[in-house]
Write a protein that holds these residues in place. Structure first.
Motif, mmCIF file in Angstrom:
data_model
loop_
_atom_site.group_PDB
_atom_site.id
_atom_site.type_symbol
_atom_site.label_atom_id
_atom_site.label_comp_id
_atom_site.label_asym_id
_atom_site.label_seq_id
_atom_site.Cartn_x
_atom_site.Cartn_y
_atom_site.Cartn_z
ATOM 1 N N MET A 95 1.311 -1.398 0.142
ATOM 2 C CA MET A 95 -0.037 -0.117 0.167
ATOM 3 C C MET A 95 0.989 1.592 -0.243
ATOM 4 O O MET A 95 0.945 2.051 1.083
ATOM 5 N N VAL A 96 1.067 1.531 -1.177
ATOM 6 C CA VAL A 96 1.633 3.527 -1.402
ATOM 7 C C VAL A 96 1.196 4.223 -1.405
ATOM 8 O O VAL A 96 1.570 5.239 -1.124
ATOM 9 N N ALA A 97 0.045 4.137 -1.829
ATOM 10 C CA ALA A 97 -0.891 5.470 -1.818
ATOM 11 C C ALA A 97 -0.960 6.180 -0.648
ATOM 12 O O ALA A 97 -1.258 5.507 0.604
ATOM 13 N N VAL A 140 -3.884 7.821 1.287
ATOM 14 C CA VAL A 140 -5.233 7.152 0.585
ATOM 15 C C VAL A 140 -5.904 8.441 2.427
ATOM 16 O O VAL A 140 -4.701 9.077 3.031
ATOM 17 N N ALA A 141 -7.362 9.308 1.759
ATOM 18 C CA ALA A 141 -7.131 10.172 2.149
ATOM 19 C C ALA A 141 -8.076 10.113 3.865
ATOM 20 O O ALA A 141 -8.920 8.658 3.595
ATOM 21 N N ASP A 142 -8.239 10.367 4.956
ATOM 22 C CA ASP A 142 -8.019 9.951 6.276
ATOM 23 C C ASP A 142 -9.601 10.584 6.322
ATOM 24 O O ASP A 142 -10.512 9.735 7.180
ATOM 25 N N PRO A 154 -13.165 5.019 4.268
ATOM 26 C CA PRO A 154 -12.345 4.138 5.027
ATOM 27 C C PRO A 154 -10.946 4.512 4.851
ATOM 28 O O PRO A 154 -9.785 4.528 4.098
ATOM 29 N N ILE A 187 -7.984 1.539 4.271
ATOM 30 C CA ILE A 187 -7.946 0.046 3.473
ATOM 31 C C ILE A 187 -7.362 -1.049 4.682
ATOM 32 O O ILE A 187 -7.159 -1.955 4.199
ATOM 33 N N LEU A 188 -6.007 -0.734 5.206
ATOM 34 C CA LEU A 188 -5.633 -1.271 5.442
ATOM 35 C C LEU A 188 -5.564 -2.421 6.511
ATOM 36 O O LEU A 188 -5.863 -3.514 6.745
ATOM 37 N N PHE A 199 3.414 2.102 3.641
ATOM 38 C CA PHE A 199 3.918 3.243 3.713
ATOM 39 C C PHE A 199 3.728 3.965 4.793
ATOM 40 O O PHE A 199 2.711 3.884 5.163
ATOM 41 N N ALA A 200 5.004 4.896 6.014
ATOM 42 C CA ALA A 200 4.152 5.980 6.652
ATOM 43 C C ALA A 200 4.866 6.695 5.866
ATOM 44 O O ALA A 200 6.711 6.699 6.710
ATOM 45 N N ALA A 201 4.039 7.740 5.774
ATOM 46 C CA ALA A 201 5.349 9.484 5.614
ATOM 47 C C ALA A 201 4.414 10.353 6.931
ATOM 48 O O ALA A 201 3.670 10.694 6.524
ATOM 49 N N GLU A 202 6.056 10.925 6.818
ATOM 50 C CA GLU A 202 5.664 11.521 8.336
ATOM 51 C C GLU A 202 6.584 12.422 8.539
ATOM 52 O O GLU A 202 7.360 12.522 7.904
ATOM 53 N N LYS A 260 2.239 1.887 13.673
ATOM 54 C CA LYS A 260 1.527 1.787 12.334
ATOM 55 C C LYS A 260 1.608 0.023 12.096
ATOM 56 O O LYS A 260 0.456 -0.287 11.261
ATOM 57 N N LYS A 278 -1.536 -1.600 12.399
ATOM 58 C CA LYS A 278 -2.266 -2.172 10.736
ATOM 59 C C LYS A 278 -2.041 -4.042 10.526
ATOM 60 O O LYS A 278 -2.213 -4.514 9.528
HETATM 61 N N1 CTP Z 1 -4.244 3.786 4.390
HETATM 62 C C1 CTP Z 1 -4.697 2.900 3.838
HETATM 63 N N2 CTP Z 1 -6.068 3.813 4.287
HETATM 64 C C2 CTP Z 1 -6.110 4.769 3.919
HETATM 65 C C3 CTP Z 1 -4.729 6.193 5.041
HETATM 66 C C4 CTP Z 1 -4.140 4.793 4.989
HETATM 67 O O1 CTP Z 1 -5.099 2.484 3.863
HETATM 68 N N3 CTP Z 1 -6.939 5.564 4.957
HETATM 69 C C5 CTP Z 1 -2.852 3.022 4.277
HETATM 70 C C6 CTP Z 1 -1.362 3.964 3.513
HETATM 71 O O2 CTP Z 1 -1.649 3.889 2.401
HETATM 72 C C7 CTP Z 1 -0.116 3.954 4.694
HETATM 73 C C8 CTP Z 1 -0.778 3.163 5.773
HETATM 74 O O3 CTP Z 1 -1.610 3.022 5.618
HETATM 75 O O4 CTP Z 1 0.513 2.620 3.800
HETATM 76 C C9 CTP Z 1 -0.288 4.265 6.706
HETATM 77 O O5 CTP Z 1 -0.507 5.713 5.813
HETATM 78 P P1 CTP Z 1 -0.241 7.308 6.627
HETATM 79 O O6 CTP Z 1 -1.403 7.897 6.083
HETATM 80 O O7 CTP Z 1 1.296 7.243 7.116
HETATM 81 O O8 CTP Z 1 -1.333 6.678 8.481
HETATM 82 P P2 CTP Z 1 -2.710 7.076 8.666
HETATM 83 O O9 CTP Z 1 -3.255 5.631 9.385
HETATM 84 O O10 CTP Z 1 -3.541 7.648 7.970
HETATM 85 O O11 CTP Z 1 -2.545 7.907 9.979
HETATM 86 P P3 CTP Z 1 -1.943 9.157 10.534
HETATM 87 O O12 CTP Z 1 -2.229 10.109 8.761
HETATM 88 O O13 CTP Z 1 -2.809 9.704 11.322
HETATM 89 O O14 CTP Z 1 -0.788 9.787 9.861
#
Ligand code: CTP
Length: 402
Positions: free
Chosen positions: A273-275, A277-279, A305, A307-308, A327-330, A341, A345
Motif C-alpha cells: 500500500m504505497v498510496a 489515502v484520504a483519512d 475507509p 484500507i489496510l 508506507f508511513a509518510a511522516e 502503524k 495495521k
Molecule cells: N492507509 C490506508 N487507508 C487509509 C489511510 C492510509 O490503507 N485511509 C495506508 C497507507 O496506504 C499507508 C499506511 O496506511 O500504507 C499509512 O498511511 P498514513 O497516512 O501514514 O497513516 P494513517 O493511518 O492515515 O495515519 P495518520 O495519517 O494519522 O498519520
C-alpha cells in the motif's frame, strides 16, 4: 535497473523503415547495461548500417558478410549459445515467413534456428501484408512454438496510409523485453497488488480534497515487481505511463480504492500500500457547485475507509495476502509513528519515509527510507532513487514470501 545489467541480448534487425527505431532500442538497452549482439539482414542494410549499431552498442554488429567469413562455422552457433533473449525488431513479413518455415538463408535465420533462448518478435509492415492470411498463419505458427509477439500498433504507415503495421515504440518494446527477462525472477508465479497516488474526495461537482502524491514510488514498485517476475495489479489514481505487463485499475476515491484492493487481493501473495489515502472526506456532497456569494462553506468531514485495516480484518488464509506492506509518510516522530502503524495495521513490514527532507518523499525522484519489520528488525537505507528503493522492497517481500 538491475534487470538488464549484463544480460546477453541478441537483436535481429530486418528490412523495414522501423529499423531506425531499432537503433534507439539498441541504444536504450546498451545504456541499461545489456550486452547486445546485433545481426542485420541484407535488407536492413538498405535502411541502416552496421556502423549505426556498432556505435550505439560499442560492440561489433554482424551482417551476412560474416556468414561467409572464416569464422562462419562457429559464429551463429556462438551468438545463439550466449543469448538469453533473441529480439527481432523490426521483423518483416519476409523474416516472419522465414522463421515460421525454418529457412536458413541468412546469418539471422541460421542464428535464430540455432538459438534455444526465448524469442521476441516485433512485426512491422504494411497493414494488408500484416492482415494477409499467410502472415497471420506464420505468426500463429511462431506463437504456437512459444514466440512472444508484440504489436504491431495502429497508426501512420510508410505507405502514407493509416492502419495496423507500425512497430511498437522503443519504450514499449523495452517494457516487453523487461517482462520477458523477469519471468524467472524472485517473484515468479506470485501475484502482487500495489496501490499508487493520492485519492481524491469530492467537495462538490468541481472541487475535491486530495493528498499530495505523484505516484512515482508506487509505479517504481510495480516495475520492480514485474522485473522480479510477479504478476502485478496496479491500483492507481494518477496518470503515468504504466509498466508493461501490469494490470491497471484506475480509481479516484478512498472508497473506490478500498473496493479495488479487496477485489484484487483475492488470491494475491502480497499487497504493498504505497498510496496516500484520504483519512477524511466531505460528509455531504452537494450536487451543485458551491457559490462564492453564499459565503464560506462549513464542510463537515467524516472518516474515509482505512484500507489496510479492512485488509487486516480479512480472514487469514482466505483473502488476506501472505505479506502486507504499508508506507508511513511522516513529518515528525518518524520511527515511533511508523512502529505504531506497523502494529495497528497488522503489517509484515512498513516503509518509513521522512517527508520533511527535500530529497525524499513527494514528487522527487529520490527517497530515503527505513524498513521496519514485524519481527522488530529495522534497516535504514541510504538516499536512493525511487526505483532502487523499490528493488530493495521487492527483495524483502520475496524473502518474506519464501
Ligand atoms: N492507509 C490506508 N487507508 C487509509 C489511510 C492510509 O490503507 N485511509 C495506508 C497507507 O496506504 C499507508 C499506511 O496506511 O500504507 C499509512 O498511511 P498514513 O497516512 O501514514 O497513516 P494513517 O493511518 O492515515 O495515519 P495518520 O495519517 O494519522 O498519520
Amino acid at each position: 535497473m538491475t534487470i538488464l545489467k549484463g544480460k546477453r541480448i541478441l537483436m535481429g534487425v530486418t528490412g523495414s523503415i522501423a529499423a531506425y527505431k531499432a537503433a534507439d532500442l539498441a541504444s536504450q538497452l546498451a545504456q541499461a547495461g545489456a550486452i547486445l549482439d546485433v545481426v542485420l539482414t541484407a535488407s536492413a542494410l538498405k535502411f541502416v548500417t552496421a556502423l549505426t549499431f556498432q556505435s550505439l552498442t560499442g560492440r561489433r554488429a554482424y551482417t551476412d558478410a560474416d556468414l561467409w567469413g572464416t569464422e562462419a562455422h562457429v559464429l551463429h552457433v556462438e551468438l545463439a549459445r550466449k543469448a538469453e533473449l533473441l529480439v527481432i525488431a523490426p521483423c518483416t513479413a519476409n523474416t516472419i515467413a522465414i522463421l515460421a518455415h525454418g529457412e536458413a538463408d541468412s546469418l539471422l535465420a541460421v542464428t535464430a534456428l540455432s538459438a534455444k533462448c526465448p524469442l521476441l518478435i516485433a512485426p512491422a509492415m504494411e497493414s494488408n501484408m500484416y492482415a494477409h492470411p499467410a502472415t497471420q498463419e506464420n505468426l500463429a505458427k511462431l506463437a504456437g512454438r512459444g514466440a512472444y509477439i508484440t504489436g504491431p500498433a495502429e497508426g501512420h504507415l510508410a505507405s502514407g496510409k493509416s492502419g495496423q503495421g507500425r512497430m511498437l515504440e522503443t519504450l514499449e518494446l523495452f517494457g516487453h523485453i523487461r517482462l520477458m527477462l523477469g519471468r524467472n525472477g524472485l517473484l515468479a508465479d506470485k501475484k502482487v497488488v500495489i496501490t499508487a497516488g493520492g485519492t481524491h474526495e469530492p467537495l462538490d461537482p468541481v472541487r475535491e480534497l486530495t493528498n499530495r502524491s505523484s505516484g512515482k514510488q508506487g509505479y517504481a514498485l510495480a516495475q520492480a515487481a514485474i522485473d522480479a517476475g510477479a504478476q502485478v495489479s496496479l491500483i492507481t489514481s494518477v496518470e503515468r505511463t504504466p509498466p508493461v505487463g501490469a494490470r491497471i485499475v484506475t480509481v479516484r476515491t478512498a472508497q473506490e480504492m478500498l473496493e479495488a484492493v479487496l477485489a484484487e487481493v483475492a488470491g494475491a501473495d502480497a499487497l504493498i500500500m504505497v498510496a496516500a489515502v484520504a483519512d477524511f472526506r466531505p460528509k455531504d456532497i452537494p450536487d451543485r457547485k458551491m457559490k462564492k456569494k453564499d459565503g464560506i462553506p462549513q464542510v463537515k468531514l467524516e472518516y474515509a475507509p482505512d484500507i489496510l485495516e479492512a485488509v487486516a480484518n480479512l480472514k487469514s488464509g482466505k483473502k488476506r495476502p501472505k505479506v502486507v506492506v504499508g508506507f508511513a509518510a511522516e513529518s515528525h516522530d518518524l520511527l515511533e509513528n511508523a512502529a505504531l502503524k506497523l502494529q495497528s495495521k497488522a503489517l509484515d513490514m512498513i516503509v518509513a519515509n521522512d517527508i520533511s527532507a527535500e530529497d525524499a518523499g513527494f514528487s522527487v525522484d529520490t527517497n530515503r527510507v527505513i524498513l521496519l519489520h514485524a519481527n522488530g528488525e529495522s534497516e535504514a537505507l541510504s538516499l536512493l532513487s525511487k526505483f532502487e528503493v523499490a528493488e530493495k522492497i521487492v527483495n524483502r517481500v520475496a524473502s518474506l514470501l519464501e
